[in-house]
Design a protein around this motif. Structure first.
Motif, short mmCIF file in Angstrom:
data_model
loop_
_atom_site.label_atom_id
_atom_site.label_comp_id
_atom_site.label_asym_id
_atom_site.label_seq_id
_atom_site.Cartn_x
_atom_site.Cartn_y
_atom_site.Cartn_z
N PRO A 127 69.98 59.39 77.01
CA PRO A 127 71.05 59.78 77.77
C PRO A 127 70.36 60.09 79.40
O PRO A 127 69.37 60.31 79.37
N GLY A 128 71.05 60.13 80.30
CA GLY A 128 70.74 60.28 81.67
C GLY A 128 71.27 59.05 82.55
O GLY A 128 71.93 58.12 82.18
N ASP A 129 71.19 59.20 84.00
CA ASP A 129 71.34 58.04 84.95
C ASP A 129 70.55 56.89 84.80
O ASP A 129 69.32 56.97 84.34
N ARG A 130 71.16 55.85 84.86
CA ARG A 130 70.65 54.51 84.89
C ARG A 130 69.77 54.22 85.91
O ARG A 130 70.04 54.56 87.00
N ASN A 131 68.66 53.62 85.69
CA ASN A 131 67.65 53.22 86.85
C ASN A 131 67.89 52.35 87.58
O ASN A 131 68.63 51.28 87.15
N ARG A 132 67.78 52.22 89.06
CA ARG A 132 67.86 51.20 89.96
C ARG A 132 66.53 50.93 90.92
O ARG A 132 65.81 51.83 91.02
N LEU A 133 66.41 49.76 90.97
CA LEU A 133 65.32 49.26 92.00
C LEU A 133 65.55 50.33 93.15
O LEU A 133 66.38 50.21 94.18
N ARG A 134 64.60 51.01 93.81
CA ARG A 134 64.67 51.83 94.80
C ARG A 134 63.28 52.13 95.39
O ARG A 134 62.31 52.32 94.71
N TRP A 135 62.97 52.20 96.68
CA TRP A 135 61.61 52.80 97.18
C TRP A 135 62.13 53.72 98.40
O TRP A 135 62.73 53.28 99.53
N GLU A 136 61.70 55.02 97.95
CA GLU A 136 61.87 56.03 99.01
C GLU A 136 60.41 56.40 99.52
O GLU A 136 59.72 56.84 98.49
N LYS A 137 60.26 56.33 100.80
CA LYS A 137 59.02 56.45 101.30
C LYS A 137 58.32 57.88 100.88
O LYS A 137 56.82 58.02 100.31
N MET A 138 59.17 58.88 100.96
CA MET A 138 58.39 60.06 100.35
C MET A 138 58.07 60.27 99.06
O MET A 138 57.11 60.86 98.62
N ALA A 139 59.00 59.79 98.18
CA ALA A 139 58.69 59.89 96.82
C ALA A 139 57.56 58.85 96.44
O ALA A 139 56.70 59.13 95.76
#
Length: 459
Positions: free
Chosen positions: A203-215
């Motif tokens: 369960p939970g949100d599906r992952n997506r390709l993402r690049w957040e600089k702070m993370a």
């Protein structure tokens, strides 16, 4: 269900820890039981050389994994942003990139490794077996979210199902091919099945390709020290096979691998439970809390005592167990069981300390103790092997762990979790039980020395 919703399904951390530990223990026992049954079948379908070759392939794959480990799982478990979608998706993107890079590196390493170990089959098997690393890269971060909140029931059941299905595939392939390829393809099938099940049913949100600089910055900063620690972890977990691949014959390495497989059950269970349960507990008790500290002391003593007891039973009964389960080709593996279990009784004393550093974001401190353990253990193993073969390597490891004690004790003291009485009492118990096991099974220990005829060193 969102990650926030998943996190909200909580009752109390100690209750979740108890249930999570029970789930992990039941799943581990079931999985290892099925692995043991499959191992018994495989030893009758395949020859010791197959296990020796696959042991070397596994060393290389684990080495690639650990030499590139960015600590995504521990980072999610300990970070204050561990439930935020941007943080999780950035972590998933790092996982995928890492998996692809590892496969390319494995393909490039295949031929040199085959030459180094003088085993041409490694050059063919390694690129195929390393596809498991690609599948692992796509696993959803919902697994780590569940671990973060100690909601371990579903993830352990899915992990067990994928293991059982992978074992079934391996056995069918072994029956058809009668070759080492069945072991390699079985491991790839297990990774693929785990990916499918975790993606479909966690369960939970599906992952997506993402690049957040702070993370990305937080993950890479935390992961830098985890990467260095994992390099050390490779020496600790796989250094024995990497070294013995040059000291023993390929048949001898296969026999050693069988003994190590049986001997490592307790330490694998303990490592799995502590890695997945203690980080959340330490994270939620960052200040000195007398009640929580008392519970941690009690938990630590129960874990250590149970693991030493299990290892002592295996050490005393090792040769009997091997002779009961395997045919005469593997009888010398009983001495390996005695030696490894005797050493691991010392190792488990410190099993619960380093997780405190990870829980508090001290990945640098975690690296320091990992480097000390790897350096001491590798030096003891190599020096002992040079002078007294396999028996000397085991003794060298034991001496190294005694020298390691002050290093890990200092880390535990710095994070307020050191228990001196625990260390002293269980060290005395471990030394007495280890010496007893070696004395009772001395004829099997003698087989570990060069020239003994134990089958480890070839004709």
């Amino acid at each position: 269900m969102s990650n926030a919703g998943l996190a909200g399904k909580t009752t109390g951390i100690w209750g979740r820890a108890a249930r999570g530990s029970a789930w992990i223990a039941m799943s581990f026992v079931a999985a290892q039981g099925f692995r043991l049954i499959s191992n018994l079948i495989l030893t009758r379908l395949l020859f010791p050389e197959a296990f020796g070759i696959m042991a070397l392939v596994t060393v290389l794959l684990v080495g690639l994994m650990l030499f590139s480990d960015m600590g995504v799982g521990p980072a999610i478990m300990q970070s204050q942003r561990g439930d935020e979608p941007d943080f999780l998706n950035t972590a998933w993107t790092i996982q995928i990139l890492r998996g692809g890079i590892l496969w390319v590196l494995a393909c490039g390493l295949a031929y040199p490794a085959a030459l180094f170990y003088d085993q041409p089959l490694i050059g063919q098997i390694l690129p195929v077996a390393s596809l498991a690393l690609v599948f692992a890269g796509f696993e959803p971060t919902r697994i780590h979210t569940a671990n973060r909140h100690l909601l371990l029931g579903r993830v352990t059941v899915l992990d067990l199902i994928s293991t059982l299905l992978g074992i079934a595939v391996m056995l069918v392939l072994a029956y058809i091919t009668r070759s080492v390829w069945s072991l390699a393809l079985g491991s790839v099938a297990t990774a693929a099945l785990r990916l499918v099940l975790m993606t479909a049913f966690m369960p939970g949100d599906r992952n997506r390709l993402r690049w957040e600089k702070m993370a990305g910055s937080e993950l890479l900063h935390f992961g830098f020290w985890i990467f260095l620690s994992s390099v050390c972890g490779f020496l600790v977990s796989q250094g024995d096979k990497a070294v013995l691949g040059k000291f023993l014959s390929i048949e001898g390495l296969g026999i050693y691998n069988i003994g190590a497989f049986l001997a490592m059950f307790p330490i694998m269970l303990g490592s799995t439970v502590t890695a997945r349960v203690l980080i959340p507990i330490y994270r939620e008790h960052t200040e000195v809390d007398p009640v929580a500290l008392a519970r941690l002391v009690r938990l630590r003593r129960i874990v250590t005592g149970g693991l030493i007891l299990g290892l002592a039973v295996l050490a005393l009964a090792g040769p009997f167990i091997v002779n009961l389960l395997y045919d005469v080709r593997y009888s010398a593996a009983g001495g390996v069981m005695v030696a490894i279990c005797s050493v691991q009784m010392i190792v488990v004393i410190f099993l619960t300390y380093d997780q405190a550093a990870l829980a508090r974001g001290d990945s640098r401190g975690f690296f320091v103790v990992s480097a000390a353990k790897a350096g001491l253990q590798t030096a003891g193993f190599v020096i002992g092997a040079l002078y007294f073969g396999l028996a000397g390597a085991m003794l060298g490891q034991a001496v190294a762990m005694l020298i390691y004690m002050p290093v890990i004790a200092r880390l535990a003291w710095r994070h307020g979790v050191w228990d001196a009485a625990h260390d002293v009492i269980f060290l005395a118990v471990a030394l007495i039980l280890g010496a007893l096991a070696v004395w009772v099974n001395w004829p099997q220990i003698e087989l570990l020395f060069p020239g003994s005829g134990g089958g480890f060193y070839g004709p």
